[in-house]
Design an enzyme around this catalytic site. Sequence first.
Site, PDB file in Angstrom:
ATOM      1  N   GLU A  45      56.117 -39.227 -59.223  1.00 48.97           N
ATOM      2  CA  GLU A  45      54.583 -38.654 -58.268  1.00 48.97           C
ATOM      3  C   GLU A  45      53.597 -40.201 -59.594  1.00 48.97           C
ATOM      4  OE1 GLU A  45      53.936 -35.132 -59.260  1.00 48.97           O
ATOM      5  OE2 GLU A  45      54.838 -34.288 -57.337  1.00 48.97           O
ATOM      6  N   HIS A  99      56.782 -33.175 -44.698  1.00 49.76           N
ATOM      7  CA  HIS A  99      56.762 -34.323 -45.255  1.00 49.76           C
ATOM      8  C   HIS A  99      56.800 -35.873 -44.998  1.00 49.76           C
ATOM      9  CE1 HIS A  99      58.112 -32.354 -48.791  1.00 49.76           C
ATOM     10  NE2 HIS A  99      58.845 -32.541 -49.695  1.00 49.76           N
ATOM     11  N   HIS A 172      52.310 -34.961 -48.731  1.00 48.59           N
ATOM     12  CA  HIS A 172      51.757 -33.171 -48.152  1.00 48.59           C
ATOM     13  C   HIS A 172      51.008 -32.554 -49.469  1.00 48.59           C
ATOM     14  CE1 HIS A 172      55.587 -33.460 -49.872  1.00 48.59           C
ATOM     15  NE2 HIS A 172      55.465 -31.734 -50.653  1.00 48.59           N
ATOM     16  N   GLN A 181      54.313 -37.457 -53.565  1.00 53.02           N
ATOM     17  CA  GLN A 181      55.658 -37.769 -54.313  1.00 53.02           C
ATOM     18  C   GLN A 181      55.664 -39.165 -53.818  1.00 53.02           C
ATOM     19  OE1 GLN A 181      56.956 -34.052 -52.412  1.00 53.02           O
ATOM     20  NE2 GLN A 181      56.529 -32.762 -54.262  1.00 53.02           N
TER      21      GLN A 181
END
EC number: 1.14.99.56
Length: 238
Positions: A45, A99, A172, A181
């Site tokens: 991240e 996702h 998301h 992500q």
Amino acid sequence: MKVLAPLVLASAASAHTIFSSLEVNGVNQGLGEGVRVPTYNGPIEDVTSASIACNGSPNTVASTSKVITVQAGTNVTAIWRYMLSTTGDSPADVMDSSHKGPTIAYLKKVDNAATASGVGNGWFKIQQDGMDSSGVWGTERVINGKGRHSIKIPECIAPGQYLLRAEMIALHAASNYPGAQFYMECAQLNVVGGTGAKTPSTVSFPGAYSGSDPGVKISIYWPPVTSYTVPGPSVFTC
């Protein structure tokens, strides 16, 4: 949509993915064969971390001595699976449907693909698939396409050894940074038959992405997304 978003985030919190193998000329090279796979399927991240190049801490990544020979000008297929132990290819075996985000691929020319870390300059983008005019994301096409992420190796690059960085970004939770992500692994290639007619401009990992990039920090729930800018440089073309 604003009410449902937290529920979506909670249900998808542990739904991850791994680029686990590479298919060349219709032949799967094997799990972790020529692809540096992690033992855990979690994301990176922090776009300033060295792990944004080819994965890494906090994930443990296995080395592989195999270097896969690929003909320039042909397509290879990155195979994505939810876990290394996943054997199916249904949507749930690839990544959670929540996702949503782009698929991207980069190459980096190196002296030795089996040992080069991938960190630093030299990367050029060869593929991207963001959000199309109907609102369907690149990750959705991979999820619903049995985890198959098709990538063309440019015919005009110089022959030699390269790292192939295949990536999916899940947006998301990207309304704040960190939140997006980043899922990426690197495959080790020996590219043959390239003409060397063009030299691509390159970027660095870390460095190619910023936490403030509109393709990194974005709410995909509300207001409705009407367009999307894939992070990183433009796609190199011959």
